[in-house]
Design a protein around this motif. Structure first.
Motif, PDB file in Angstrom:
ATOM      1  N   MET A   1      20.504   5.481  53.626  1.00  0.00           N
ATOM      2  CA  MET A   1      21.844   6.079  53.799  1.00  0.00           C
ATOM      3  C   MET A   1      21.748   7.604  53.820  1.00  0.00           C
ATOM      4  N   ILE A   2      22.450   8.180  54.750  1.00  0.00           N
ATOM      5  CA  ILE A   2      22.514   9.645  54.803  1.00  0.00           C
ATOM      6  C   ILE A   2      23.986  10.074  54.811  1.00  0.00           C
ATOM      7  N   THR A   3      24.342  10.916  53.848  1.00  0.00           N
ATOM      8  CA  THR A   3      25.678  11.523  53.847  1.00  0.00           C
ATOM      9  C   THR A   3      25.486  13.021  54.071  1.00  0.00           C
ATOM     10  N   ARG A   4      26.588  13.738  54.115  1.00  0.00           N
ATOM     11  CA  ARG A   4      26.453  15.200  54.216  1.00  0.00           C
ATOM     12  C   ARG A   4      27.649  15.870  53.555  1.00  0.00           C
ATOM     13  N   PHE A   5      27.382  17.064  53.029  1.00  0.00           N
ATOM     14  CA  PHE A   5      28.450  17.927  52.546  1.00  0.00           C
ATOM     15  C   PHE A   5      28.485  19.096  53.523  1.00  0.00           C
ATOM     16  N   ALA A   6      29.662  19.369  54.095  1.00  0.00           N
ATOM     17  CA  ALA A   6      29.718  20.289  55.243  1.00  0.00           C
ATOM     18  C   ALA A   6      30.795  21.360  55.069  1.00  0.00           C
ATOM     19  N   PRO A   7      30.619  22.248  54.107  1.00  0.00           N
ATOM     20  CA  PRO A   7      31.643  23.282  53.901  1.00  0.00           C
ATOM     21  C   PRO A   7      31.644  24.350  54.992  1.00  0.00           C
ATOM     22  N   SER A   8      32.778  25.005  55.135  1.00  0.00           N
ATOM     23  CA  SER A   8      32.895  26.146  56.056  1.00  0.00           C
ATOM     24  C   SER A   8      32.940  27.419  55.220  1.00  0.00           C
ATOM     25  N   PRO A   9      32.081  28.380  55.514  1.00  0.00           N
ATOM     26  CA  PRO A   9      32.047  29.604  54.698  1.00  0.00           C
ATOM     27  C   PRO A   9      33.144  30.600  55.066  1.00  0.00           C
ATOM     28  N   THR A  10      34.392  30.190  54.831  1.00  0.00           N
ATOM     29  CA  THR A  10      35.521  31.081  55.113  1.00  0.00           C
ATOM     30  C   THR A  10      36.060  31.685  53.820  1.00  0.00           C
ATOM     31  N   GLY A  11      35.388  31.431  52.723  1.00  0.00           N
ATOM     32  CA  GLY A  11      35.805  31.968  51.427  1.00  0.00           C
ATOM     33  C   GLY A  11      34.843  31.414  50.401  1.00  0.00           C
ATOM     34  N   TYR A  12      35.059  31.770  49.128  1.00  0.00           N
ATOM     35  CA  TYR A  12      34.190  31.221  48.086  1.00  0.00           C
ATOM     36  C   TYR A  12      34.623  29.788  47.768  1.00  0.00           C
ATOM     37  N   LEU A  13      33.677  28.964  47.369  1.00  0.00           N
ATOM     38  CA  LEU A  13      33.999  27.577  47.014  1.00  0.00           C
ATOM     39  C   LEU A  13      34.906  27.558  45.781  1.00  0.00           C
ATOM     40  N   HIS A  14      35.800  26.561  45.739  1.00  0.00           N
ATOM     41  CA  HIS A  14      36.662  26.382  44.571  1.00  0.00           C
ATOM     42  C   HIS A  14      36.479  24.959  44.029  1.00  0.00           C
ATOM     43  N   LEU A  15      37.287  24.595  43.033  1.00  0.00           N
ATOM     44  CA  LEU A  15      37.088  23.294  42.385  1.00  0.00           C
ATOM     45  C   LEU A  15      37.230  22.121  43.351  1.00  0.00           C
ATOM     46  N   GLY A  16      38.074  22.288  44.366  1.00  0.00           N
ATOM     47  CA  GLY A  16      38.234  21.210  45.352  1.00  0.00           C
ATOM     48  C   GLY A  16      36.919  20.912  46.051  1.00  0.00           C
ATOM     49  N   HIS A  17      36.155  21.974  46.317  1.00  0.00           N
ATOM     50  CA  HIS A  17      34.848  21.768  46.949  1.00  0.00           C
ATOM     51  C   HIS A  17      33.879  21.076  46.001  1.00  0.00           C
ATOM     52  N   VAL A  18      34.016  21.400  44.711  1.00  0.00           N
ATOM     53  CA  VAL A  18      33.100  20.774  43.742  1.00  0.00           C
ATOM     54  C   VAL A  18      33.350  19.264  43.735  1.00  0.00           C
ATOM     55  N   LEU A  19      34.626  18.888  43.761  1.00  0.00           N
ATOM     56  CA  LEU A  19      34.939  17.460  43.822  1.00  0.00           C
ATOM     57  C   LEU A  19      34.362  16.850  45.112  1.00  0.00           C
ATOM     58  N   ALA A  20      34.555  17.543  46.230  1.00  0.00           N
ATOM     59  CA  ALA A  20      34.053  17.023  47.526  1.00  0.00           C
ATOM     60  C   ALA A  20      32.531  16.902  47.493  1.00  0.00           C
ATOM     61  N   ALA A  21      31.869  17.903  46.916  1.00  0.00           N
ATOM     62  CA  ALA A  21      30.406  17.863  46.842  1.00  0.00           C
ATOM     63  C   ALA A  21      29.966  16.706  45.955  1.00  0.00           C
ATOM     64  N   GLY A 239      51.116  17.431  46.054  1.00  0.00           N
ATOM     65  CA  GLY A 239      51.363  17.817  47.438  1.00  0.00           C
ATOM     66  C   GLY A 239      50.757  19.142  47.854  1.00  0.00           C
ATOM     67  N   GLU A 240      50.218  19.908  46.918  1.00  0.00           N
ATOM     68  CA  GLU A 240      49.647  21.195  47.320  1.00  0.00           C
ATOM     69  C   GLU A 240      48.168  21.229  46.964  1.00  0.00           C
ATOM     70  N   LYS A 241      47.310  21.157  47.983  1.00  0.00           N
ATOM     71  CA  LYS A 241      45.884  21.112  47.664  1.00  0.00           C
ATOM     72  C   LYS A 241      45.357  22.523  47.431  1.00  0.00           C
ATOM     73  N   LEU A 242      44.234  22.591  46.741  1.00  0.00           N
ATOM     74  CA  LEU A 242      43.621  23.895  46.484  1.00  0.00           C
ATOM     75  C   LEU A 242      43.146  24.496  47.797  1.00  0.00           C
ATOM     76  N   SER A 243      43.119  25.800  47.889  1.00  0.00           N
ATOM     77  CA  SER A 243      42.599  26.388  49.110  1.00  0.00           C
ATOM     78  C   SER A 243      41.924  27.715  48.825  1.00  0.00           C
ATOM     79  N   LYS A 244      40.970  28.027  49.699  1.00  0.00           N
ATOM     80  CA  LYS A 244      40.270  29.297  49.549  1.00  0.00           C
ATOM     81  C   LYS A 244      41.231  30.437  49.801  1.00  0.00           C
ATOM     82  N   ARG A 245      42.087  30.234  50.808  1.00  0.00           N
ATOM     83  CA  ARG A 245      42.984  31.334  51.180  1.00  0.00           C
ATOM     84  C   ARG A 245      44.066  31.553  50.146  1.00  0.00           C
TER      85      ARG A 245
END
Ligand code: GLU
Length: 274
Positions: A1-21, A239-245
């Motif tokens: 099995m191969i998965t991937r974590f594929a963030p976009s470097p448009t800002g610093y990672l936040h907790l939402g990314h940690v959950l995704a990772a 209803g409001e997800k975390l965001s880099k922006r």
């Protein structure tokens, strides 16, 4: 099995990314598979190298491990251009010069562009192409339907063992190559998932309504359709997800203020509400 974590470097990672990772790396780990890291930095107007560096540092600090080197999309624009050429040669994309404002004038509030059937624009387009103007390239849902026939309505993918119908036309004739960067998230992402042999795409629910379109692209290009797993999102308030922006606290700053990786991982897991 191969998965991937594929963030976009448009800002610093936040907790939402940690959950995704955690979801992507954990999914692979539980199955004895591998999770790749891919930097989705095709958008030169928004991505920055220092954000890419911070992604490596943050993930490393959090204890995630990926095969080196990570794939960095901005180094592969020629490959996405070739994929676009294939679609052009098969008449599956068409050039479009409409601005957002022109589209709004044509179709009012409907922000899904349903193709040149709305306004005959071929003469104007041909003139602009002849003058060397660079267009955006849109997927033609009509041409895709012609190419796939009955298969178009039967497109599907697997999620948690169940077959899910792929609603491929819901976004209309999407842009597969922006005029400023020559490609798009949809094209680069599906291209790379196929190239990298990704068998399970683990990503947030916010991207779920794009999966049908991605399955269509994979089918048109003859790429395998991976299984999908759309995970819950970390919400600030319902209803409001975390965001880099949105200026949400970055992992980098948590790290710099002395928090431990275990604390940050716990916060990401505890914060989930859905
Ligand atoms: N690069 C996308 C993002 O940061 C994720 C793409 C995907 O997982 O398909 O939202």
């Amino acid at each position: 099995m191969i998965t991937r974590f594929a963030p976009s470097p448009t800002g610093y990672l936040h907790l939402g990314h940690v959950l995704a990772a955690q979801r992507a790396f954990g999914f692979a780990k539980d199955a004895g598979g591998t999770c790749l890291l891919r930097i989705e930095d095709i958008d030169r107007t928004r991505c920055r190298p220092d954000y890419t560096r911070a992604i490596y540092e943050d993930l490393d600090w959090l204890g995630f491990d990926w095969p080196l080197p990570a794939r960095v999309q901005s180094a592969h624009l020629g490959e996405y251009a070739s994929a676009l050429d294939t679609l052009k040669a098969r008449g599956l994309v068409y050039p479009c010069f409409f601005t957002r404002r022109e589209l709004a004038d044509i179709q009012g509030d409907d922000d899904v562009y349903r193709g040149p059937g709305i306004v005959p624009d071929s003469g104007a387009v041909a003139a602009k192409m002849a003058a060397g103007e660079v267009p955006a390239w849109r997927l033609s849902i009509a041409a895709a339907k012609d190419a796939l026939g009955a298969k178009f309505d039967a497109l599907s993918y697997f999620e948690k063992g169940a077959r899910v119908p792929a609603n491929a036309a819901v976004h209309g004739d999407v842009i597969l190559a922006r005029k400023d960067i020559g490609t798009s998230y949809h094209l680069a992402c599906t291209h790379d998932d196929a190239l990298q042999g990704v068998t399970h795409v683990v990503r947030g629910r916010d991207l779920e309504d794009l999966t049908g379109l991605h399955v269509l692209l994979q089918t048109l290009m003859g790429w395998p359709v991976p299984d999908y797993h759309h995970h819950e999102l970390l919400m600030k308030t319902a209803g409001e997800k975390l965001s880099k922006r949105g200026g949400d606290t970055s992992i980098k700053s948590m790290r710099e203020t002395g928090m431990t990786a275990a604390q940050v991982l716990d916060m990401a897991m505890a914060g989930q509400i859905a």
